[in-house]
Design a protein around this motif. Structure first.
Motif, PDB file in Angstrom:
ATOM      1  N   LYS A   6       0.848  -1.194   0.000  1.00 39.91           N
ATOM      2  CA  LYS A   6       0.000   0.000   0.000  1.00 39.91           C
ATOM      3  C   LYS A   6       0.880   1.239   0.000  1.00 39.91           C
ATOM      4  CE  LYS A   6      -3.833   2.109   2.520  1.00 39.91           C
ATOM      5  NZ  LYS A   6      -4.118   2.991   1.431  1.00 39.91           N
ATOM      6  N   ALA A   7       0.443   2.229  -0.729  1.00 43.83           N
ATOM      7  CA  ALA A   7       1.175   3.499  -0.771  1.00 43.83           C
ATOM      8  C   ALA A   7       0.501   4.500   0.161  1.00 43.83           C
ATOM      9  CB  ALA A   7       1.195   4.035  -2.191  1.00 43.83           C
ATOM     10  N   TYR A   8       1.313   5.233   0.896  1.00 39.95           N
ATOM     11  CA  TYR A   8       0.827   6.261   1.810  1.00 39.95           C
ATOM     12  C   TYR A   8       1.311   7.612   1.295  1.00 39.95           C
ATOM     13  CZ  TYR A   8      -0.252   2.319   4.747  1.00 39.95           C
ATOM     14  OH  TYR A   8      -0.772   1.133   5.224  1.00 39.95           O
ATOM     15  N   ASP A   9       0.368   8.476   0.963  1.00 35.62           N
ATOM     16  CA  ASP A   9       0.695   9.792   0.432  1.00 35.62           C
ATOM     17  C   ASP A   9       0.860  10.794   1.567  1.00 35.62           C
ATOM     18  OD1 ASP A   9       0.421   8.851  -2.203  1.00 35.62           O
ATOM     19  OD2 ASP A   9      -1.738   9.226  -2.167  1.00 35.62           O
ATOM     20  N   PHE A  10       1.766  11.749   1.364  1.00 36.09           N
ATOM     21  CA  PHE A  10       1.928  12.839   2.320  1.00 36.09           C
ATOM     22  C   PHE A  10       2.475  14.049   1.578  1.00 36.09           C
ATOM     23  CE2 PHE A  10       5.853  10.431   2.316  1.00 36.09           C
ATOM     24  CZ  PHE A  10       6.860  11.375   2.381  1.00 36.09           C
ATOM     25  N   LYS A  11       2.350  15.212   2.221  1.00 42.81           N
ATOM     26  CA  LYS A  11       2.862  16.454   1.649  1.00 42.81           C
ATOM     27  C   LYS A  11       3.823  17.114   2.622  1.00 42.81           C
ATOM     28  CE  LYS A  11      -0.974  17.969  -1.280  1.00 42.81           C
ATOM     29  NZ  LYS A  11      -1.879  19.088  -1.570  1.00 42.81           N
TER      30      LYS A  11
END
Length: 80
Positions: A6-11
């Motif tokens: 699973k990919a976890y997006d963040f900024k």
């Protein structure tokens, strides 16, 4: 059958990034941001400020709970 991670997006500072780690350290996030040119200088010179608070070097960050950050300089502030 292989399950893709699973990919976890963040900024960080408005730049978008992805990691497979749901709970990286603040330093890991800062290193990814540095590689993506979202911060100048050393990742160790910054802390992350998110909605849930401030994260420093070895603090674990739950990217499900908090995933939008700005960087805050840490350490001695140069005086002119």
């Amino acid at each position: 059958m292989t399950t893709s991670p699973k990919a976890y997006d963040f900024k960080v500072n408005g730049e978008e990034f992805t990691t497979e780690n749901p709970a990286p350290s603040a330093l890991e996030i800062l290193e990814i941001a540095k590689n993506g040119k979202a911060i100048p200088g050393s990742p160790k010179d910054y802390a992350l400020q998110g909605q849930k608070g401030e994260y420093r070097e070895n603090d674990k960050v739950d990217l499900v709970e908090d995933n939008v950050f700005i960087t805050v300089p840490v350490g001695a502030t140069p005086v002119a």
